[in-house]
Structures are given as structure tokens and as C-alpha cells.
Design an enzyme around this catalytic site. Structure first.
Site, PDB file in Angstrom:
ATOM      1  N   GLU A 135      -8.712   0.188  -2.879  1.00 51.31           N
ATOM      2  CA  GLU A 135      -9.587   0.085  -1.717  1.00 51.31           C
ATOM      3  C   GLU A 135     -10.402   1.364  -1.562  1.00 51.31           C
ATOM      4  OE1 GLU A 135      -6.579  -2.541   1.129  1.00 51.31           O
ATOM      5  OE2 GLU A 135      -6.914  -0.409   1.563  1.00 51.31           O
ATOM      6  N   HIS A 172      -5.567   3.492  -1.632  1.00 58.38           N
ATOM      7  CA  HIS A 172      -6.853   3.704  -0.963  1.00 58.38           C
ATOM      8  C   HIS A 172      -7.204   5.184  -1.029  1.00 58.38           C
ATOM      9  CE1 HIS A 172      -9.557   2.520   2.674  1.00 58.38           C
ATOM     10  NE2 HIS A 172     -10.073   3.553   2.020  1.00 58.38           N
ATOM     11  N   HIS A 224      -3.968  -4.495   7.811  1.00 57.41           N
ATOM     12  CA  HIS A 224      -4.076  -3.412   8.790  1.00 57.41           C
ATOM     13  C   HIS A 224      -3.193  -3.713   9.994  1.00 57.41           C
ATOM     14  CE1 HIS A 224      -6.158   0.414   9.677  1.00 57.41           C
ATOM     15  NE2 HIS A 224      -5.758   0.135  10.903  1.00 57.41           N
ATOM     16  N   ASP A 225      -2.161  -2.927  10.144  1.00 61.55           N
ATOM     17  CA  ASP A 225      -1.203  -3.027  11.247  1.00 61.55           C
ATOM     18  C   ASP A 225      -0.372  -4.305  11.227  1.00 61.55           C
ATOM     19  OD1 ASP A 225      -1.909  -0.540  12.096  1.00 61.55           O
ATOM     20  OD2 ASP A 225      -3.063  -1.194  13.836  1.00 61.55           O
ATOM     21  N   ASN A 278       0.853  -1.184   0.000  1.00 57.18           N
ATOM     22  CA  ASN A 278       0.000   0.000   0.000  1.00 57.18           C
ATOM     23  C   ASN A 278       0.896   1.242   0.000  1.00 57.18           C
ATOM     24  OD1 ASN A 278      -1.577   2.245   0.918  1.00 57.18           O
ATOM     25  ND2 ASN A 278      -3.129   0.822   1.659  1.00 57.18           N
ATOM     26  N   HIS A 313      -4.190  11.776   0.683  1.00 54.08           N
ATOM     27  CA  HIS A 313      -2.959  11.054   0.324  1.00 54.08           C
ATOM     28  C   HIS A 313      -3.058  10.639  -1.135  1.00 54.08           C
ATOM     29  CE1 HIS A 313      -5.655   7.903   1.733  1.00 54.08           C
ATOM     30  NE2 HIS A 313      -5.462   8.231   2.989  1.00 54.08           N
ATOM     31  N   ARG A 371       4.614  18.395   0.992  1.00 55.05           N
ATOM     32  CA  ARG A 371       5.575  19.396   0.510  1.00 55.05           C
ATOM     33  C   ARG A 371       5.164  19.994  -0.838  1.00 55.05           C
ATOM     34  NH1 ARG A 371      11.059  20.338   1.976  1.00 55.05           N
ATOM     35  NH2 ARG A 371      11.683  22.229   0.875  1.00 55.05           N
ATOM     36  N   THR A 401      -7.898   6.395   9.418  1.00 54.63           N
ATOM     37  CA  THR A 401      -7.564   5.153   8.732  1.00 54.63           C
ATOM     38  C   THR A 401      -8.739   4.203   8.909  1.00 54.63           C
ATOM     39  OG1 THR A 401      -5.898   3.410   8.498  1.00 54.63           O
ATOM     40  CG2 THR A 401      -6.411   4.138  10.735  1.00 54.63           C
ATOM     41  N   GLY A 442       1.006  -1.273   4.325  1.00 54.64           N
ATOM     42  CA  GLY A 442       1.460   0.049   3.933  1.00 54.64           C
ATOM     43  C   GLY A 442       2.205   0.781   5.027  1.00 54.64           C
ATOM     44  N   HIS A 443       1.496   1.195   6.057  1.00 58.44           N
ATOM     45  CA  HIS A 443       2.083   2.085   7.066  1.00 58.44           C
ATOM     46  C   HIS A 443       3.335   1.487   7.689  1.00 58.44           C
ATOM     47  CE1 HIS A 443       2.084   5.273  10.099  1.00 58.44           C
ATOM     48  NE2 HIS A 443       2.400   4.321  10.963  1.00 58.44           N
TER      49      HIS A 443
END
Length: 237
Positions: free
Chosen positions: A70, A43, A190-191, A7, A50, A18, A100, A213-214
Site C-alpha cells: 500500500e 505500507h 482500517h480499524d 498488515n 515503520h 529499539r 495513518t 494490522g493495528h
């Protein structure tokens, strides 16, 4: 081996903070595939904080592995998916102001709506997946919608695992067994992280794909993107 879909939302977050095009989202998408990832996930949300809707369009010729989009199937999102025709669409019941994803679908309450949306995507040759909590009744409800797959929402597992409670995997095993029994493909996300992905994968029967992703992007700040992608691939074997 479960497939890894990266992701890249957080790359877009950094770029947007930026202005301009640094980091280059399309280059990162190319790179993670070159490094071995078997898919790219985005997503887009209504405020485009984002991933922008145009990003999703620009990625079409760039993603040569699996392309997963997603989102909450509001009309604008449905139109985007039908335009871009990704490999897979994952339906997530995000509120507009959600930081999220924070819950899976109630597949019983929203069955008719999901059936209608899924039928439209499948008519256009797009594989469908529903984001669900690890509850057998929600898996059974998902099977009634006509979806191809479900994606298990893994935040609770990750939280428990981080506290040393490995029993947090149990509802996920039960949900996976139900999905397998009902003929649903099984994704998760997720996580999930380098710390917990191996344990999760080894205990979940029939796991086809994880979307990360994160954690992956954060881990890459210290270890490097190519290295981290390959570390996930090793843990997913």
C-alpha cells in the site's frame, strides 16, 4: 470466505523503536502465513518510520501467499512496486505527515492520474486496488480508472459500531453493491477488529479481502498471534 491479509507495519514500528532486528519482521511474515493468513500487507511511507523500502524488497521471497503493498503513488513508491512486483498494489492518498491513512481518493478529481498509474502497474501484471470512502460516486469514479478492485476505508464504520450504531454499515453496503454492479473486486480495511469484523463481513456482499494490522497486533499482545489470526479466519468464514 473473505481472505485475511495481515498488515505487519506495527511489527516494524516495534523493531525500529529499539534498533536491531527484534522482532524479526521476516519471521513474523512467515509465521502469519503458517498460521493461516492468506496474505501479507505492508505500507511503506516516505520517512520509513515503520516499514522500510528495503523491508518491502526483503519480503519478496518470504511471502508465498498474496503480497499487498500500500502507499501513495509518488515516484519512489511506483519504482518500488515495479521492482518488487507484489500480487497487489493498493493506492492510498496519504500525506507525508499522516500518522495513518485518513481518507480515500477523490476518484473523479484524480481520475487521469490514477488511470496513468494503474495502467503502468497492470502492464507489469500487478493487480490494482484504490482506497476509497464508502461513497457510490467514488466507486463509480474508480471504475473509470481501470482498477481491478477498491478497498473500502472502514474507520467510520468501526467508530459507529463501537458506539453501538449498527446503521453505520449502510453506506458500506451501498458502496459494495455499486462495486459488485460495476465488476470491481472489493477489499476493506482500517480499524477492523475482532469485535466488528464478523458483523462487517456478514453485511458486505462480495467482500474478497480485508487488510488488518493495528488491531490484530494489539489483540495479539493479550491473546497470542497464532490464536488471533485463527480467530479472524473463523469470523471471516
Amino acid at each position: 470466505m473473505a481472505k485475511l491479509s495481515v498488515n505487519i507495519n506495527k511489527i516494524a514500528t516495534l523493531r525500529n523503536s529499539r534498533g536491531g532486528n527484534v522482532p524479526d519482521l521476516l519471521k513474523v511474515a512467515k509465521d502469519v502465513q503458517q498460521f493461516g493468513a492468506q496474505g501479507v500487507t505492508v505500507h511503506p511511507r516516505p520517512d520509513e518510520r515503520h516499514i522500510r523500502y528495503q523491508d518491502a524488497r526483503d519480503l519478496v521471497p518470504v511471502v508465498y501467499t498474496e503480497y499487498n503493498i500500500e502507499g501513495n503513488p509518488v515516484p519512489k513508491f511506483i519504482d518500488l512496486v515495479l521492482e518488487t512486483k507484489p500480487t497487489q498494489v493498493t493506492l492510498v492518498p496519504d500525506a507525508d505527515d499522516a500518522i495513518t491513512s485518513n481518507a480515500g481518493w477523490d476518484t473523479i478529481k484524480h481520475r487521469s492520474f490514477l488511470q496513468e498509474v494503474i495502467a503502468e502497474f497492470k502492464r507489469n501484471g500487478i493487480r490494482t486496488s484504490i482506497f476509497v470512502d464508502p461513497v457510490v460516486a467514488m466507486i463509480e469514479g474508480a471504475a473509470e480508472t481501470g482498477t481491478d478492485r477498491v478497498e473500502l476505508y472502514t474507520e467510520a464504520f468501526a467508530h459507529d459500531y463501537g458506539l453501538g450504531n449498527k446503521d453505520g454499515i449502510k453506506p458500506y453496503v451501498e458502496a459494495a453493491e455499486a462495486a459488485n454492479r460495476l465488476g470491481l473486486g472489493l477489499n476493506a480495511g482500517h480499524d477492523l477488529s475482532l469485535d466488528n469484523i464478523k458483523f462487517f463481513k456478514e453485511n458486505i456482499p462480495g467482500l474478497l479481502e480485508v487488510s488488518i494490522g493495528h488491531a490484530l497486533i494489539a489483540e495479539s499482545l493479550y491473546l497470542g498471534l497464532e490464536n488471533v489470526v485463527n480467530m479472524y479466519l473463523q469470523r471471516l468464514k
